[in-house]
Scaffold this motif. Structure first.
Motif, mmCIF file in Angstrom:
data_model
loop_
_atom_site.group_PDB
_atom_site.id
_atom_site.type_symbol
_atom_site.label_atom_id
_atom_site.label_comp_id
_atom_site.label_asym_id
_atom_site.label_seq_id
_atom_site.Cartn_x
_atom_site.Cartn_y
_atom_site.Cartn_z
ATOM 1 N N UNK A 97 0.829 -1.205 0.000
ATOM 2 C CA UNK A 97 0.000 0.000 0.000
ATOM 3 C C UNK A 97 0.864 1.256 0.000
ATOM 4 N N UNK A 98 1.854 1.278 0.873
ATOM 5 C CA UNK A 98 2.691 2.483 0.958
ATOM 6 C C UNK A 98 3.577 2.655 -0.262
ATOM 7 N N UNK A 99 4.019 1.555 -0.830
ATOM 8 C CA UNK A 99 4.793 1.639 -2.066
ATOM 9 C C UNK A 99 3.933 2.217 -3.183
ATOM 10 N N UNK A 100 2.682 1.778 -3.267
ATOM 11 C CA UNK A 100 1.781 2.261 -4.322
ATOM 12 C C UNK A 100 1.501 3.757 -4.168
ATOM 13 N N UNK A 101 1.180 4.207 -2.955
ATOM 14 C CA UNK A 101 0.906 5.631 -2.744
ATOM 15 C C UNK A 101 2.127 6.491 -3.059
ATOM 16 N N UNK A 102 3.298 6.029 -2.641
ATOM 17 C CA UNK A 102 4.521 6.790 -2.902
ATOM 18 C C UNK A 102 4.802 6.891 -4.392
ATOM 19 N N UNK A 103 4.624 5.796 -5.098
ATOM 20 C CA UNK A 103 4.875 5.799 -6.548
ATOM 21 C C UNK A 103 3.908 6.736 -7.255
ATOM 22 N N UNK A 104 2.634 6.739 -6.866
ATOM 23 C CA UNK A 104 1.652 7.616 -7.518
ATOM 24 C C UNK A 104 1.990 9.094 -7.307
ATOM 25 N N UNK A 105 2.383 9.446 -6.094
ATOM 26 C CA UNK A 105 2.729 10.839 -5.806
ATOM 27 C C UNK A 105 3.972 11.256 -6.602
#
Length: 510
Positions: free
Chosen positions: A257-265
Motif C-alpha cells: 500500500x505504501x509503495x503504491x501511494x509513494x509511486x503515484x505521488x
C-alpha cells in the motif's frame, strides 16, 4: 477478548502505536479522494478536508476518554462488590501487529458483548456507594487504559438497550457499504487492466457499453460483471467459515500500500514538473460537496478500531499530542496526493479509483509499474473482504439472535452468510460508481460511527463517572475538548451534514 478482559502479550511504544493508527486511517478511502477532490473544487476541498480532520481528531479524543472511563467503571464496580485487594484487572496486553486486521475485525471480539452481562454489566448506579477512603492518586489510576473495551462493549455499558441496537445497526450498515466498495473496486481494476491491454489505447472516456476487445462482442460492463462473478465465487465461500489473515500477509499488504501511494505521488510530481500536467482544477463546485464529504469521512475513519490499537501502548500520557501529530501528517499526505492528482490529470480523466489513472503511458511508461498500480486494489482489498464479511455476519447474529436460544444449523451456517454477502454483491452488480458508494457509506453510516457514537459515549460516560467518583476527580485521559458544548457541537454538525447531503442528493436526482 470479549467482555473487555485483559489480554496477555507484548506492549508497544507510543511511536509504533501512532504508526498503526496512521496506517489504519490511510487505506482504501484515499484511493477515491483525488476524484472527489477535483469534483468539488480545490478551495472548498481544502477547507472540508481540514474541517473533517479536526472533527475526526476531536471524536478520537472523545473515544479515548470513554475507554478510560469504561476501565474506571469496571474497577469501581469491583471495589464496591469485593474486599479491597481483590482487584486484578491489570496485566500485559497484546500487540495485534496488524493494522488492516484490526480494521477488518473491528467487532469480532465484541459480537457477543450484549449477551455477556457478567463481563461488562449494565451500570446500575443504585448498587454503588461513594468511596471516599480511596486516595486521590489511586482513584486517578483507575483511569488507566489496561483493558481492551470495544465500541460495542462501551455502548452496552453506557447506552440503553435501544441505543445499543442503534449502534449495531449503524456499524452493520457501514460494513455493508465497505463490502460493496470492495466488491466493486476489485472487478473494476481487473476490467480496466484487461480491456486496456487488449485495446492498445487508454480507457479514458470510454463508456460502459464500449467493446472491451475490438473484435469481440463483450462490452466493458459485461467484463466487469464477469470479474464480479469470479470475485464472488472465489471469496464468498470463506464467509461460511472462520478465517483470519496472517501477520505476514498484513505486513506484506501494508508495504504494498505504501509503495503504491509513494509511486503515484512521485509519478504525478514528475509529470507536473515537466510542464505536462493536464489539470486545471476549479476552486469551487457546489455539486461535488456531498460526495467529497462522504469520502473525507470514510478517509478519516479510525474510531471503530482505536480500542484495539490504543490499549497496548505502553505510555499513554501524551495520547492527545500524538494523535494531533498523526492527524496533521495524514492531512498533509491527503493534500499532497490530491493536489498532485488534480494538476496532473484533467478532471474528466480522473477515475473513481486513482490507481487506474496510471495505465496512461503519458504519465508512466514503465509497464511493470502500470500493472502494479492497476492491480494494487485487487491484492489489498481481496484479502480484507472475507474478514469484514465474517465480522458483519457475526454482528448480524448479535442483532437478530435471541439470548440463550440456540441458532438452528441452517440459519447459522447458511442464512446468515447469505444475507451477509448477497446485498453488497447485488449493489456492486448494479453500480460500480466507487465515488458514489464511498460517499454514501461515509455520509450516513460513517457519520454515526465517527461522530454520533463517540459524542454520545463520552457524554454518558462523563455522567457515569460523576456519579461514581463525584466531580472531584478528573479523568487523566480526558479529551482536550472537555466542555459539553463540544459534544453538542459534534451532534449538531453531524445532523446538519446528513440533512445537507440528503437534500443535495434529492435535488441532484431531480
Amino acid at each position: 477478548m470479549a467482555g473487555g478482559l485483559t489480554e496477555t502479550g507484548d506492549l508497544y511504544s507510543p511511536g509504533i502505536g501512532m504508526i498503526y493508527v496512521f496506517n489504519l486511517i490511510v487505506g482504501s478511502g484515499a484511493l477515491t479522494l483525488p476524484k472527489a477532490f477535483a469534483d468539488a473544487g480545490w478551495f472548498i476541498s481544502v477547507i472540508l478536508l481540514v474541517t473533517l480532520a479536526f472533527m475526526s481528531f476531536m471524536t478520537s479524543t472523545f473515544l479515548i476518554e470513554t475507554m478510560a472511563a469504561a476501565n474506571a467503571a469496571i474497577r469501581y464496580k469491583k471495589l464496591t462488590e469485593k474486599p479491597e485487594g481483590e482487584e486484578s484487572d491489570t496485566g500485559s496486553l497484546s500487540s495485534h501487529g496488524s493494522v488492516e486486521e484490526e480494521k477488518s475485525s473491528l467487532l469480532a471480539s465484541q459480537s457477543a458483548s450484549i449477551n455477556r452481562s457478567s463481563s461488562l454489566p449494565k451500570i446500575q448506579y443504585k448498587q454503588y456507594s461513594e468511596i471516599t477512603e480511596i486516595p486521590s492518586k489511586t482513584r486517578r489510576d483507575h483511569f488507566d487504559i489496561t483493558q481492551r473495551i470495544e465500541m460495542g462493549q462501551m455502548a452496552s455499558m453506557f447506552f440503553s438497550r435501544a441505543g445499543v441496537h442503534l449502534f449495531y445497526a449503524c456499524i452493520v450498515i457501514y460494513l455493508y457499504g465497505d463490502l460493496a466498495i470492495y466488491a466493486a473496486a476489485v472487478p473494476t481494476s481487473l476490467r480496466d487492466v484487461v480491456c486496456y491491454s487488449n485495446q492498445g489505447n487508454s480507457n479514458t472516456n470510454l463508456s460502459e457499453n464500449h467493446p472491451c476487445w475490438n473484435s469481440k462482442n463483450l462490452t466493458r460492463i459485461d467484463v466487469y460483471r464477469i470479474f464480479l462473478g469470479v470475485f464472488t465465487v472465489t471469496l464468498v465461500p470463506f464467509v461460511f467459515f472462520n478465517v483470519q489473515k496472517t501477520k505476514y500477509l498484513q505486513i506484506f499488504t501494508s508495504l504494498m500500500r505504501w509503495l503504491a501511494f509513494s509511486v503515484m505521488i512521485i509519478l504525478a510530481l514528475i509529470h507536473v514538473s515537466k510542464g505536462k500536467g493536464a489539470g486545471q482544477p476549479k476552486a469551487f463546485i457546489f455539486s461535488g460537496i456531498p460526495n467529497l464529504f462522504g469520502v473525507c469521512i470514510y478517509s478519516f475513519m479510525c474510531q471503530h478500531s482505536l480500542p484495539s490499537l490504543v490499549t497496548p501502548i505502553k505510555n499513554k500520557s501524551r495520547l492527545s499530542t500524538l494523535f494531533f501529530g498523526d492527524f496533521t501528517v495524514i492531512l498533509m499526505f491527503y493534500l499532497v496526493l490530491s493536489f498532485t492528482a488534480v494538476f496532473c490529470f484533467d478532471n474528466s480523466q480522473l477515475k473513481d479509483l486513482y490507481t487506474l489513472n496510471f495505465s496512461d503511458s503519458a504519465v508512466c511508461s514503465v509497464v511493470a509499474i502500470q500493472y502494479f498500480l492497476a492491480l494494487f486494489p485487487v491484492f489489498t482489498l481481496s484479502t480484507n473482504f472475507p474478514i469484514i464479511a465474517i465480522t458483519l455476519r457475526n454482528n448480524l447474529k448479535t442483532m437478530f439472535h435471541r439470548e440463550g436460544k440456540k441458532c438452528p444449523w441452517m440459519v447459522d451456517q447458511i442464512i446468515y452468510p447469505m444475507i451477509t454477502v448477497l446485498p453488497p454483491i447485488g449493489v456492486a452488480f448494479y453500480t460500480h460508481d466507487l465515488e458514489f458508494l464511498v460517499g454514501i457509506t461515509g455520509s450516513y453510516a460513517g457519520v454515526g460511527i465517527q461522530y454520533l457514537t463517540p459524542a454520545c459515549l463520552v457524554y454518558y460516560a462523563r455522567k457515569h463517572i460523576d456519579r461514581c467518583y463525584g466531580k472531584r476527580l478528573e479523568n487523566k485521559h480526558a479529551s482536550l475538548f472537555k466542555h459539553k458544548i463540544w459534544v453538542f457541537f459534534i451532534l449538531i454538525w453531524a445532523v446538519a451534514c446528513v440533512i445537507f447531503v440528503t437534500v443535495n442528493h434529492i435535488v441532484s436526482r431531480k
